[in-house]
Enzyme design. Structure first.
Site, PDB file in Angstrom:
ATOM      1  N   ASP A  62       0.868  -1.166   0.000  1.00 53.15           N
ATOM      2  CA  ASP A  62       0.000   0.000   0.000  1.00 53.15           C
ATOM      3  C   ASP A  62       0.918   1.234   0.000  1.00 53.15           C
ATOM      4  O   ASP A  62       2.142   1.142   0.061  1.00 53.15           O
ATOM      5  CB  ASP A  62      -0.989  -0.043   1.180  1.00 53.15           C
ATOM      6  CG  ASP A  62      -2.209   0.858   0.932  1.00 53.15           C
ATOM      7  OD1 ASP A  62      -2.165   1.698   0.013  1.00 53.15           O
ATOM      8  OD2 ASP A  62      -3.198   0.744   1.665  1.00 53.15           O
TER       9      ASP A  62
HETATM   10  C1  BGC Z   1      -5.227   3.104   0.299  1.00 52.70           C
HETATM   11  C2  BGC Z   1      -5.514   2.012  -0.690  1.00 52.70           C
HETATM   12  C3  BGC Z   1      -5.417   2.535  -2.106  1.00 52.70           C
HETATM   13  C4  BGC Z   1      -4.074   3.200  -2.310  1.00 52.70           C
HETATM   14  C5  BGC Z   1      -3.869   3.720  -3.722  1.00 52.70           C
HETATM   15  C6  BGC Z   1      -3.976   3.892  -0.055  1.00 52.70           C
HETATM   16  O1  BGC Z   1      -3.846   5.017   0.731  1.00 52.70           O
HETATM   17  O2  BGC Z   1      -5.086   2.538   1.589  1.00 52.70           O
HETATM   18  O3  BGC Z   1      -6.778   1.452  -0.449  1.00 52.70           O
HETATM   19  O4  BGC Z   1      -5.632   1.503  -3.022  1.00 52.70           O
HETATM   20  O5  BGC Z   1      -3.953   4.265  -1.404  1.00 52.70           O
HETATM   21  O6  BGC Z   1      -4.595   4.849  -3.969  1.00 52.70           O
END
Ligand code: BGC
Length: 748
Positions: free
Chosen positions: A308
């Site tokens: 993430d």
């Molecule tokens: C979130 C994810 C997301 C990623 C990309 C993160 O901050 O936790 O769910 O897919 O960002 O945007």
């Protein structure tokens, strides 16, 4: 379920491609190996690197037609060989872009990748969690908590189909969806991104979404790979705040949090995003046991994992389990992270190269990660695609998609109180509409809508209707609106009270503003005090009040709900939410949504429906305001004649459950029939009931239908003392509505 399987078609695939014991296509495996053999270490490490599009776009790239800084794009793709790009231009102002701009942007990337030595395509990912978030005018569905409330697999399947088609029409390759976390912590600001508190419901709807999104063949022009997130245990922070520790024991992990991911893997999801927080003291990105021992060893996952946002470096900067950024990269890669969402620089690339050169990370681990990434790129047809394969016309924001979206919104709204059949309202009634969520689209859509936080109301499409606008359109009676300047509850209470006195009915819309992630952290589920004040002042007028709520969490409404003539929970019903809510309020649609969570009576009253016996020893202990599975209709439905095909089975056998469901009301309606099971005595304490099957039926007045459900042996299993899944002989109880029947499972 709509996944049609044509036998001759399957047979021809079987003949055309050889599949090994792990289900891998041998032709693809050979291509991957051939390519891998030609790659330099730099090219391999580049494949494992994902950057934010802001790294290669100009400042404020969201405002210009061609956002790329071509030198930086070439540096990323040609010099750093990056494997993936994410997000909309340009962080922090990233926002939805016109579809033609997306097509040309992604085309520029494809063309640049063609200029690299090995022409390996870049995979572009986006959070299309309720439709193509970052493409203007896309079809934006109800959020997952609402999709769960529909209890309708078919709608989830269709949402998957539409999301995938609109993502692909935008030229984008990959969707960071569905969220397979189980929503058992109502304070958590991402509760609404989940399919609710139940494992079976979440697994079923997640599977349907994946099947719609990927079809039988992920490389088809309108199909795209999904990404299960956030593996695993992210959704259960003890303190309710986002990205804070969860304390989940192994049994709980295996009972509640792993099964939905397992189901997503079985449904064919080829990518998984890692838990951004920690479980039991181990950050998700450093957890070898979860990422490798369980994910690969037990669940047999053959796709790739992606970190993430910035989470590898956080092992050093936040978690302090790595002494340096370099050690953080080493830990994450060795734990099993295959691709790093870095996302703002090439530090991961540089550090990983160093680590391989120094022998700290073996080349074999790099080869393993890159094999997985290339495998997915081949499986999804990226190597063959040189332009967006589908046209915008006929594939994007179609009338048909809008109609399905509206149906999803209608079925996702939950009527929980209707005193003396107060609803539906007559279209001639004069109505005061008031409250902070009555005239905003953002409050019905939630985060990941046009922007990350979804809170920029000015970007919302002008042709979509808020609740107020939808009510105005539907009625011939007088409609007056008393609103505030913005969401911040600045309603003029005195004015609202005066207007209430001039009208027959008050529609009071309360709830939450839109948010996601840490920005949505709260300290209490209580509604802001001013909202309660407004409600009380309106009740004091003696005029009937219909309480409508929107928002991602079950905010406490106990005190005011009992004074309202009707209560309708909207959660986050998406772009058609205003229209759908009005359809229900005025009886153009018969409500059929049911709660996918237990709606708490009090802010500390967090007991789930599938609680343990000791939690109901005192009968008041499971005492939510509205229980899981609750939801009213304008008809009445009765289930009866619950029976089993056998009363004795052996361990490993299935059992068939049958029940009649009747619409005894005066109008046509839909009803979700829920089948629960209880293992009466077991060596580990078992929930008093667990959902094991459900079906949604559409019945005319007085119509009866017989439903049959097959309960597999898996439904009777649990995680034993030895942490292994097992079935124990003994008595089981099946429950539907007010009936129950028992059966016995015998040792073989
Ligand atoms: C979130 C994810 C997301 C990623 C990309 C993160 O901050 O936790 O769910 O897919 O960002 O945007």
């Amino acid at each position: 379920m709509k996944s049609k399987i044509y036998l001759p078609f399957l047979f021809s695939i079987f003949l055309a491609s050889k599949v090994d014991a792990q289900g891998l296509d041998q032709a693809i495996e050979e291509k991957v190996q051939t390519l891998l053999d030609q790659m330099t270490l730099e090219e391999k490490v580049g494949q494992m690197t994902q950057i934010d599009v802001g790294v290669v776009t100009v400042m404020d790239g969201q405002d210009v037609p061609q956002p790329f800084d071509m030198e930086r794009l070439s540096d990323a793709i040609i010099n750093h060989h990056i494997g993936s790009i994410l997000n909309a231009p340009s962080t922090p102002n990233n926002q939805a872009q016109p579809i033609e701009k997306w097509r040309s942007m992604t085309q520029t990337i494809r063309t640049m990748a063609q200029q690299t030595r090995l022409k390996i395509p870049v995979i572009y990912g986006i959070d299309a969690i309720h439709g193509a978030t970052y493409t203007q005018n896309s079809t934006l569905f109800p959020q997952a908590i609402n999709m769960a409330a529909t209890f309708n697999r078919d709608l989830s399947f269709k949402e998957g189909e539409i999301a995938s088609r609109e993502v692909k029409a935008s030229g984008i390759d990959w969707n960071f969806s569905p969220v397979m976390d189980i929503g058992r912590q109502p304070l958590w600001p991402r509760l609404w991104e989940t399919y609710g508190e139940d494992v079976y419901l979440a697994s079923s709807l997640g599977r349907a979404f994946i099947e719609g999104h990927q079809g039988d063949n992920m490389s088809a022009a309108d199909k795209a790979p999904t990404c299960l997130k956030h593996y695993v245990g992210y959704s259960f922070p003890l303190n309710g705040k986002d990205r804070t520790p969860a304390w989940i024991g192994e049994r709980m992990l295996r009972e509640y949090f792993l099964p939905s991911f397992e189901e997503g893997i079985k449904a064919g999801a080829p990518t998984i995003m890692v838990n951004s927080a920690e479980v039991d003291g181990i950050p998700g990105h450093a957890n070898y046991q979860y990422l490798t021992t369980i994910l690969r060893g037990e669940l047999g996952f053959t796709g790739f994992t992606v970190s993430d946002w910035e989470d590898i470096i956080r092992l050093y900067s936040r978690d302090k389990i790595a002494a340096s950024p370099r050690e953080a990269v080493k830990m994450a890669v060795l734990a099993g992270v295959d691709m790093s969402m870095v996302p703002f620089n090439f530090s991961f690339y540089d550090l990983l190269l160093e680590l391989v050169h120094s022998g700290d990370v073996p080349v074999s681990r790099i080869d393993e990660a890159v094999t997985r990434i290339l495998r997915v790129k081949y499986q999804t047809g990226l190597f063959e695609r040189n332009e967006p394969e589908i046209l915008v016309s006929g594939n994007f924001a179609t009338k048909e998609a809008e109609a399905i979206n509206r149906q999803a919104a209608q079925e996702s709204i939950v009527l929980v109180r209707n005193e003396k059949q107060f609803l539906p309202l007559s279209k001639k009634t004069s109505i005061l509409v008031t409250g902070p969520t009555a005239n905003l689209l953002s409050v019905m859509n939630g985060g990941w809508t046009l922007t990350w936080q979804g809170d920029n109301e000015s970007l919302y499409p002008k042709d979509k209707l808020t609740l107020l606008k939808a009510i105005e359109q539907k009625t011939s009676g007088k409609v007056t609106y008393v609103g505030g300047k913005n969401y911040q509850d600045e309603i003029n209470i005195e004015q609202a009270v005066n207007e209430a006195r001039q009208h027959d009915v008050v529609v009071l819309a309360l709830g939450e503003k839109t948010y996601t992630e840490t920005i949505g952290n709260i300290d209490t589920l209580n509604l802001p005090f001013v909202q309660i004040q407004l409600a009380k002042a309106l009740f004091a007028t003696g005029k009937p009040v219909v309480l409508v709520t929107f928002g991602g969490r079950p905010r406490i409404i106990t005190e005011i709900a009992k004074q309202a003539n009707a209560v309708v929970l909207g959660f986050l019903p998406g772009m058609e939410g205003g229209v759908a809510m009005a359809d229900i309020l005025f009886g153009d649609v018969n409500p059929s949504g049911k709660l996918p969570i237990s709606y708490p009576r009090n802010t500390n009253d967090i007991v789930h429906y599938d609680h343990k016996p000791m939690e109901t020893f005192d009968p008041n202990q499971y005492n939510p305001l509205y229980p899981f599975g609750y939801g009213l209709s304008y008809s009445q439905f009765e289930t009866s004649g619950l029976r089993l095909d056998k009363t004795q089975i052996n361990i490993g056998d299935n059992i068939e459950v049958s029940v009649e469901v009747k619409n005894s009301g005066k109008i046509t309606g839909k009803e979700a029939v829920l089948v629960y099971l209880n293992d009466v005595v077991a060596s580990v304490t078992r929930p008093t009931k667990q959902l094991k099957a459900f079906a949604k039926v559409d019945l005319k007045s007085n119509e009866t239908q017989t439903l049959h459900f097959d309960l597999s042996s898996e439904a009777m299993s649990f995680i034993g003392v030895d942490m292994k899944r097992r079935i124990e002989a003994g008595e089981f109880k099946v429950m539907v509505g007010s009936e129950s029947v028992n059966f016995n499972v015998n040792e073989k």
